[in-house]
Design a protein around this motif. Structure first.
Motif, PDB file in Angstrom:
ATOM      1  N   LYS A 127       0.858  -1.073  -0.069  1.00 30.36           N
ATOM      2  CA  LYS A 127      -0.016   0.032  -0.132  1.00 30.36           C
ATOM      3  C   LYS A 127       0.763   1.209  -0.134  1.00 30.36           C
ATOM      4  O   LYS A 127       1.980   1.295   0.526  1.00 30.36           O
ATOM      5  CB  LYS A 127      -0.879  -0.025   1.268  1.00 30.36           C
ATOM      6  CG  LYS A 127      -1.937  -0.824   1.075  1.00 30.36           C
ATOM      7  CD  LYS A 127      -3.239  -0.283   0.237  1.00 30.36           C
ATOM      8  CE  LYS A 127      -4.378  -0.968   0.065  1.00 30.36           C
ATOM      9  NZ  LYS A 127      -5.202  -0.498  -0.728  1.00 30.36           N
ATOM     10  N   GLY A 129       0.899   4.183   1.365  1.00 29.89           N
ATOM     11  CA  GLY A 129       1.399   4.714   2.624  1.00 29.89           C
ATOM     12  C   GLY A 129       2.189   3.934   3.449  1.00 29.89           C
ATOM     13  O   GLY A 129       3.310   4.359   3.914  1.00 29.89           O
ATOM     14  N   CYS A 282       6.967  10.639  -3.799  1.00 30.45           N
ATOM     15  CA  CYS A 282       6.755  10.688  -2.178  1.00 30.45           C
ATOM     16  C   CYS A 282       8.090   9.630  -1.852  1.00 30.45           C
ATOM     17  O   CYS A 282       8.498   9.879  -0.784  1.00 30.45           O
ATOM     18  CB  CYS A 282       5.471  10.232  -1.768  1.00 30.45           C
ATOM     19  SG  CYS A 282       5.350  10.109   0.098  1.00 30.45           S
ATOM     20  N   SER A 286      11.099  10.352   0.263  1.00 31.23           N
ATOM     21  CA  SER A 286      11.384   9.863   1.669  1.00 31.23           C
ATOM     22  C   SER A 286      12.501   8.960   1.921  1.00 31.23           C
ATOM     23  O   SER A 286      13.036   9.048   3.115  1.00 31.23           O
ATOM     24  CB  SER A 286      10.098   8.874   1.915  1.00 31.23           C
ATOM     25  OG  SER A 286      10.245   7.657   1.018  1.00 31.23           O
ATOM     26  N   TRP A 343       7.011  11.507   7.772  1.00 29.36           N
ATOM     27  CA  TRP A 343       6.005  10.577   6.693  1.00 29.36           C
ATOM     28  C   TRP A 343       4.765  11.143   6.652  1.00 29.36           C
ATOM     29  O   TRP A 343       4.109  11.146   5.537  1.00 29.36           O
ATOM     30  CB  TRP A 343       6.051   9.302   7.461  1.00 29.36           C
ATOM     31  CG  TRP A 343       4.938   8.461   6.936  1.00 29.36           C
ATOM     32  CD1 TRP A 343       5.022   7.488   5.603  1.00 29.36           C
ATOM     33  CD2 TRP A 343       3.766   8.002   7.443  1.00 29.36           C
ATOM     34  NE1 TRP A 343       3.894   7.105   5.420  1.00 29.36           N
ATOM     35  CE2 TRP A 343       3.107   7.061   6.446  1.00 29.36           C
ATOM     36  CE3 TRP A 343       2.975   8.084   8.596  1.00 29.36           C
ATOM     37  CZ2 TRP A 343       1.983   6.459   6.704  1.00 29.36           C
ATOM     38  CZ3 TRP A 343       1.745   7.723   9.022  1.00 29.36           C
ATOM     39  CH2 TRP A 343       1.372   6.554   8.099  1.00 29.36           C
ATOM     40  N   HIS A 347       3.231  12.441   3.192  1.00 29.46           N
ATOM     41  CA  HIS A 347       1.621  11.698   2.916  1.00 29.46           C
ATOM     42  C   HIS A 347       0.744  12.934   2.473  1.00 29.46           C
ATOM     43  O   HIS A 347       0.081  12.641   1.688  1.00 29.46           O
ATOM     44  CB  HIS A 347       1.592  10.944   4.122  1.00 29.46           C
ATOM     45  CG  HIS A 347       0.334   9.872   3.568  1.00 29.46           C
ATOM     46  ND1 HIS A 347      -0.916  10.381   3.135  1.00 29.46           N
ATOM     47  CD2 HIS A 347       0.288   8.744   3.340  1.00 29.46           C
ATOM     48  CE1 HIS A 347      -1.812   9.263   2.949  1.00 29.46           C
ATOM     49  NE2 HIS A 347      -1.037   8.120   3.137  1.00 29.46           N
ATOM     50  N   LEU A 351       0.067  12.318  -1.252  1.00 30.93           N
ATOM     51  CA  LEU A 351      -0.915  11.258  -1.204  1.00 30.93           C
ATOM     52  C   LEU A 351      -2.066  11.764  -0.834  1.00 30.93           C
ATOM     53  O   LEU A 351      -2.885  11.104  -0.797  1.00 30.93           O
ATOM     54  CB  LEU A 351      -0.357  10.068  -0.478  1.00 30.93           C
ATOM     55  CG  LEU A 351       0.990   9.462  -1.022  1.00 30.93           C
ATOM     56  CD1 LEU A 351       1.383   8.195  -0.200  1.00 30.93           C
ATOM     57  CD2 LEU A 351       0.938   9.191  -2.531  1.00 30.93           C
ATOM     58  N   CYS A 353      -4.840  13.007   2.600  1.00 30.77           N
ATOM     59  CA  CYS A 353      -4.970  12.651   3.845  1.00 30.77           C
ATOM     60  C   CYS A 353      -5.970  11.563   4.069  1.00 30.77           C
ATOM     61  O   CYS A 353      -6.468  11.300   5.016  1.00 30.77           O
ATOM     62  CB  CYS A 353      -5.807  13.704   4.438  1.00 30.77           C
ATOM     63  SG  CYS A 353      -5.083  15.472   4.373  1.00 30.77           S
ATOM     64  N   PHE A 355      -5.767   8.349   4.754  1.00 31.01           N
ATOM     65  CA  PHE A 355      -4.877   7.283   5.252  1.00 31.01           C
ATOM     66  C   PHE A 355      -5.589   5.784   5.297  1.00 31.01           C
ATOM     67  O   PHE A 355      -4.755   4.817   5.032  1.00 31.01           O
ATOM     68  CB  PHE A 355      -4.425   7.492   6.715  1.00 31.01           C
ATOM     69  CG  PHE A 355      -3.613   8.791   6.864  1.00 31.01           C
ATOM     70  CD1 PHE A 355      -2.239   8.508   6.608  1.00 31.01           C
ATOM     71  CD2 PHE A 355      -4.058   9.850   6.934  1.00 31.01           C
ATOM     72  CE1 PHE A 355      -1.245   9.685   6.857  1.00 31.01           C
ATOM     73  CE2 PHE A 355      -3.138  11.244   6.907  1.00 31.01           C
ATOM     74  CZ  PHE A 355      -1.643  10.953   6.781  1.00 31.01           C
ATOM     75  N   THR A 358      -4.533   4.287   1.721  1.00 29.64           N
ATOM     76  CA  THR A 358      -3.153   4.011   1.478  1.00 29.64           C
ATOM     77  C   THR A 358      -2.399   3.444   2.439  1.00 29.64           C
ATOM     78  O   THR A 358      -1.181   2.892   2.177  1.00 29.64           O
ATOM     79  CB  THR A 358      -2.466   5.646   1.256  1.00 29.64           C
ATOM     80  OG1 THR A 358      -2.666   6.383   2.421  1.00 29.64           O
ATOM     81  CG2 THR A 358      -3.173   6.461   0.159  1.00 29.64           C
ATOM     82  N   CYS A 359      -3.015   3.046   3.743  1.00 26.66           N
ATOM     83  CA  CYS A 359      -2.439   2.405   4.697  1.00 26.66           C
ATOM     84  C   CYS A 359      -2.952   1.286   5.051  1.00 26.66           C
ATOM     85  O   CYS A 359      -2.525   0.651   6.191  1.00 26.66           O
ATOM     86  CB  CYS A 359      -2.113   3.400   6.193  1.00 26.66           C
ATOM     87  SG  CYS A 359      -1.291   4.942   5.301  1.00 26.66           S
TER      88      CYS A 359
END
Length: 639
Positions: A127, A129, A282, A286, A343, A347, A351, A353, A355, A358-359
């Motif tokens: 994923k 995130g 991203c 990172s 992070w 994000h 990417l 908000c 989450f 994406t997570c």
């Protein structure tokens, strides 16, 4: 008129090409009246300090060469004897660095770093995130022990393979971007795509070079026109970008980009969707930020930490407060907080908000491309095969070195050095050199075994874990000389009394509270380091900040530790540090992306460091009182 204009332009071009030579000649000549008009020890020392500082900041000559300036100017001006200057160029940290490089050479030779990185990414999942967080965690961990540059150069090809799998799958099946899958499907077409990606995967390699790349050479990333990546060229060798180390352990990293056309096309239509492009940005950024964060955690994480430790221990030999354990206890929470906040910032910036999308770790919510990326990571890990005997030995040495560092003088309980009758003889360098020496002796093959264990020197059954060539390839002799130059400058200031003169000039700042002085120092060094090399910036500022702290009766650690950490936050430009340049060379990000994201990371870093030094740093280093070891220096007037 046209001929005159052309002649003037030709003259300007010649002057621009010779600007470094002109600077090397003009700076000493323009500052020469200072020691001639005021022939005092303070003035002579100030002349040497200013010439060296200008050479370092402008990088008119290589950093290592500029660090040799005190070696001949101090004796010429009568500040220090030649033998006294020479003794400053090899200190305890030199041996510490040599032992760490031995372990790093073994880690990289037997691919233990790659196994650790792939395993951590496999745990995180595909994923977006969680993938970014997984790469950041493994990069932080590796950067604690390896240099920031070598960590970035090792992790980026793995990340690039995953990103290319994402792009390749998206181009072939863009309409299935949001389709979920309950389980992975076997697909021969995907296999053929993955084989094609293997041919185009970016490869990085290390090579030994005693020359150091200046900021101007790094700027060739954005000035050359031969091979475009986001409109910026990559020089000086076709299909390669060379980044020489300026703030870590590796002297040079070469980044090879075999398929130039593919990278150039990426600017316009290579990415299936804008969201895919954001994921690439991203993940790329990172990694360089995580390498910087990881370098803060240990004394050996980056060369600036070593410079601070040696200069502090030389200036305040009675302090006995800075060692591997105390530094780790202070910096580890900083790294964890910075990792999470960085992070979240990346994000949010790239990417959004959402989450939950994406997570999520649920397999039912994974898209086709995420499943393919996950499969790609597993295939890369399977290529390593089962864990080998040299990897096990390297891992044992890694754990043993860390434990011996922690337990030498933990502070709250007696360390293993208390077992010896004579105190003060054993340091972290003792452990580092001992274990590094053993790596040259231990065979890379399991005893009483005929298996080859993938040893490059299979012809010799008793070939050691590392050879001298392996060590020499990674040993940054230029950093050693650079650090030694800083010690020589500090010794000259001590003998000449220049530090006391600087302290008297800073007395008007005595009305400021300690936190304000520290904040100003952090903001100043973090701004300067965006354009100058990290070691050079810190070497110039440490003596000034030490004198300032003594004058204002502030615990020197209150300003020196935050400044040492903030000097690593040169993350806004490709020329800020070599990891930035490596990430930029892959073509996923533009300079505007790095400035926007790096500005936020810079603010996060300064804020977290200030939080640390005003909270848990106070009881750890007893920052509320002006210490006796600093008071003695202040009374005697020595540096």
């Amino acid at each position: 008129m046209r001929l005159e204009a052309a002649a003037r332009m030709d003259l300007f071009r010649k002057l621009w090409r010779a600007r470094k030579l002109i600077l090397v000649v003009l700076i000493p000549l323009s500052l020469l009246p200072l020691p001639l008009i005021h022939p005092t020890s303070e003035a002579c020392c100030a002349y040497v300090l200013m010439v060296t500082a200008v050479y370092w900041v402008s990088e008119a000559v290589p950093l290592g060469a500029a660090a040799l300036v005190p070696a001949f100017l101090y004796p010429l001006f009568g500040v220090l004897k030649s033998s006294e200057v020479a003794a400053e160029y090899c200190k305890d940290t030199t041996l510490l660095l040599m032992g760490v490089i031995c372990l790093a050479a073994s880690i990289e030779k037997w691919n233990l770093h790659k196994r650790i990185a792939l395993r951590m990414v496999m745990i995180a999942g595909a994923k977006p995130g969680m993938l970014v967080l997984g790469f950041m965690c493994c990069t932080v961990f590796l950067s604690m022990w390896l240099s920031n540059t070598s960590t970035t150069a090792m992790v980026m090809p793995i990340a690039e393979a995953v990103l290319q799998q994402l792009i390749c799958t998206g181009l072939a099946d863009g309409h299935e971007d949001s389709e979920t899958m309950d389980a992975p499907e076997e697909d021969s077409a995907v296999s053929s795509k993955e084989e094609n990606m293997d041919k185009n995967q970016l490869e990085l390699f290390y090579q030994n070079d005693k020359n150091t790349c200046s900021k101007e050479e790094l700027r060739s990333l954005s000035e050359s026109q031969t091979c475009e990546v986001n409109g910026f060229g990559l020089q000086p060798v076709p299909n390669q970008t060379f980044v020489r180390q300026t703030n870590g352990h590796l002297p040079q990293v070469a980044v090879e980009i075999p398929n130039v056309k593919r990278v150039k096309a990426r600017r316009d239509s290579q990415y299936p969707t804008k969201r895919d492009h954001m994921i690439c940005k991203c993940l790329s950024l990172s990694i360089t930020y995580a390498a910087t964060i990881g370098g803060l955690i240990t004394i050996t994480g980056t060369s600036t930490n070593l410079i601070f430790a040696e200069q502090f221990n030389t200036r305040y030999p009675e302090a006995k407060v800075i060692n591997f354990g105390t530094w780790f206890i202070f910096s580890f929470p900083i790294a964890i907080i910075m990792l999470v906040l960085t992070w979240l910032w990346l994000h949010f910036l790239f990417l959004g908000c959402n989450f939950r999308e994406t997570c999520s770790l649920s397999k039912k919510r994974k898209t086709r491309r995420e499943m393919m990326s996950e499969r790609r990571i597993h295939e890369e890990y399977e290529k390593l095969g089962p864990i080998s005997y040299p990897e096990v030995v390297t891992g044992i040495f890694f754990i043993l070195m860390t434990l011996l560092w922690f337990t030498r003088e933990p502070g709250f309980v007696p360390g293993w050095t208390s077992l010896f009758e004579k105190k003060g003889y054993r340091t972290d360098a003792t452990v580092s050199v001992l274990l590094g020496f053993l790596l040259f002796l231990i065979p890379a093959r399991r005893p009483f075994s005929s298996s080859s264990c993938r040893n490059p020197d299979d012809s010799d059954p008793l070939a050691p874990m590392i050879t001298w060539k392996d060590f020499q390839r990674l040993m940054p002799w230029e950093i050693v000389i650079l650090v030694g130059g800083g010690y020589a400058l500090a010794a000259g200031c001590k003998v000449s009394g220049l530090s006391m003169w600087i302290g008297r000039q800073l007395e008007p700042m005595s009305g400021l509270p300690p936190w304000a002085v520290t904040l100003l120092a952090c903001l100043l060094v973090s701004a300067v380091t965006e354009f100058a090399s990290n070691p050079a910036t810190l070497t110039v500022f440490l003596p000034i900040l030490s004198a300032l702290s003594e004058t204002l009766l502030i615990n020197p650690l209150h300003t020196l530790i935050p400044s040492t950490m903030c000097v690593s936050f040169g993350v806004m430009l490709p020329v800020g540090n070599p990891p930035n340049a490596i990430v930029f060379s892959y073509g996923h990000v533009k300079i505007s992306d790095m400035v926007k994201a790096g500005f936020g990371v810079n603010l996060i870093g300064v804020a977290v460091v200030m939080l640390a030094i005003t909270t848990w740093g106070v009881p750890l280093f007893n920052l509320t009182e002006f210490p006796v070891w600093a008071m003695a220096r202040n009374v005697t007037g020595s540096l």
